[in-house]
Design an enzyme around this catalytic site. Structure first.
Site, short mmCIF file in Angstrom:
data_model
loop_
_atom_site.label_atom_id
_atom_site.label_comp_id
_atom_site.label_asym_id
_atom_site.label_seq_id
_atom_site.Cartn_x
_atom_site.Cartn_y
_atom_site.Cartn_z
N GLN A 46 5.62 6.86 0.06
CA GLN A 46 4.17 7.01 0.15
C GLN A 46 3.52 6.68 -1.19
O GLN A 46 3.97 7.14 -2.25
CB GLN A 46 3.84 8.45 0.60
CG GLN A 46 2.36 8.72 0.83
CD GLN A 46 1.79 7.93 2.02
OE1 GLN A 46 2.50 7.54 2.94
NE2 GLN A 46 0.50 7.68 1.98
N ASP A 49 6.99 -0.89 5.53
CA ASP A 49 5.62 -1.01 5.01
C ASP A 49 5.23 -2.48 4.79
O ASP A 49 4.05 -2.78 4.62
CB ASP A 49 5.51 -0.29 3.65
CG ASP A 49 4.87 1.08 3.75
OD1 ASP A 49 3.98 1.25 4.59
OD2 ASP A 49 5.26 1.97 2.97
N LYS A 99 2.54 10.68 9.96
CA LYS A 99 3.59 9.69 10.23
C LYS A 99 4.83 10.36 10.81
O LYS A 99 5.43 9.87 11.76
CB LYS A 99 3.94 8.93 8.93
CG LYS A 99 2.82 8.03 8.45
CD LYS A 99 3.09 7.44 7.06
CE LYS A 99 1.86 6.69 6.57
NZ LYS A 99 2.02 6.10 5.23
N1 GUN Z 1 -0.81 4.80 0.96
C1 GUN Z 1 -1.91 4.41 1.63
N2 GUN Z 1 -1.58 3.59 2.66
C2 GUN Z 1 -0.23 3.47 2.63
C3 GUN Z 1 0.70 2.77 3.44
O1 GUN Z 1 0.37 2.05 4.40
N3 GUN Z 1 2.00 2.92 3.10
C4 GUN Z 1 2.40 3.67 2.04
N4 GUN Z 1 3.70 3.73 1.77
N5 GUN Z 1 1.57 4.34 1.26
C5 GUN Z 1 0.25 4.23 1.56
#
Ligand code: GUN
Length: 285
Positions: A97, A120, A53
């Site tokens: 995350q 998100d 990311k």
């Molecule tokens: N863990 C797995 N997928 C995601 C996501 O799309 N966003 C976040 N913040 N954590 C995750």
């Protein structure tokens, strides 16, 4: 043999467009967009996702602020960091995350993120806007990435029998609503589903988001189905999806590979959401 839905290729196109758009804003004197990414602990998979990311942000010209907190960080300390970032006018998006360590309540963290920075799309306000089919919210990144991928290949989901395997908060639930908004006919399966194969065999579009390696076998897929694989797991040292790709690709009309399918699209959707937040904050159109 199925056509491969190439998430890397589609991502490249969208990221180049975003890079150009951001460059234009910067040349007009606007500050750069900024995303704050918070990782608590040292889970190796989460570290890989977060690095992907951050790298993608840098590629397109989004400033990436990284907060790597130790595993034993208290819930209150994390909430205070989120509150600080909520107040920072130079931060457009906040991503914590998941999963978080067990002593931290993820729902409490999600509800603390300001909805206008919740790139998100997990805050109940944004989930509510998704159900209400309002454009002003943020759609969770994996569902949004899947929508963009389907759109790119000209796949119309209207009226199609769509089976989603997995009912989680991050993918299955919001994707079911998003695809319902696109006029697909939705079935959502989960661990209590009595006869999974009955539902997968009926699917014109089959999405699997369970993280169970090779759960979806060839005999569970209808001839000509569109197969979207959201799973990522390790099997015999290799990264594999929920779908037994080598066999299922012979039966499907379209299929996403793992890696290189939904994964990059999720990151691309995050970049799109961050730029959407940036434009809202600076009142750009
Ligand atoms: N863990 C797995 N997928 C995601 C996501 O799309 N966003 C976040 N913040 N954590 C995750």
């Amino acid at each position: 043999m199925a056509t491969i839905l190439d998430g890397r290729e589609v991502s490249k196109i969208y990221r180049e467009k975003l890079k150009k758009e951001i460059g234009e804003y910067k040349s007009k004197g606007y500050r750069e967009p900024a995303l704050a990414v918070i990782l608590v602990g040292d889970d190796p998979a989460s570290q890989v996702y977060v690095n992907n990311k951050r790298k993608a942000c840098q590629q397109v010209g989004i400033k990436s602020l990284f907060y790597h907190l130790p595993e034993d960080t208290s819930e209150e300390k994390l909430l205070n960091l989120v509150r600080e970032l909520n107040e920072d006018p130079e931060v457009d998006g906040i991503l914590v995350q998941l999963p978080l360590p067990k002593h931290i309540n993820p729902q409490k963290v999600i509800e603390t993120i300001a909805p206008d920075k919740d790139v998100d799309g997990f805050h109940p306000e944004n989930m509510g806007k998704l159900i209400a089919n309002l454009d002003s919210g943020f759609v969770p990144c994996t569902p949004l990435g899947i929508k963009i991928l389907l759109d790119h290949y000209g796949i119309d989901v209207k009226g199609k029998d769509t089976t989603i395997v997995g009912a989680g908060y991050i993918v299955g639930k919001p994707l079911s609503v998003l695809m319902l908004n696109m006029d697909a006919t939705i079935t959502v399966c989960h661990i209590y589903t009595k006869d999974l194969k009955k539902h997968t065999l009926n699917a014109d579009i089959l999405v699997s988001a369970t993280g169970v390696a090779h759960l979806i076998k060839e005999d569970m897929v209808k001839e000509g189905a569109i197969v979207i694989d959201v799973g990522i797991s390790k099997k015999d040292g290799k990264i594999v999806g929920d779908v037994d790709f080598e066999r299922v690709k012979e039966k499907a009309s379209y299929i996403t590979p793992v890696p290189g399918g939904v994964g990059p699209m999720t990151v691309t959707a995050l970049l799109l959401n961050t730029v959407k937040a940036y434009k809202m904050h600076l009142e750009l159109s």
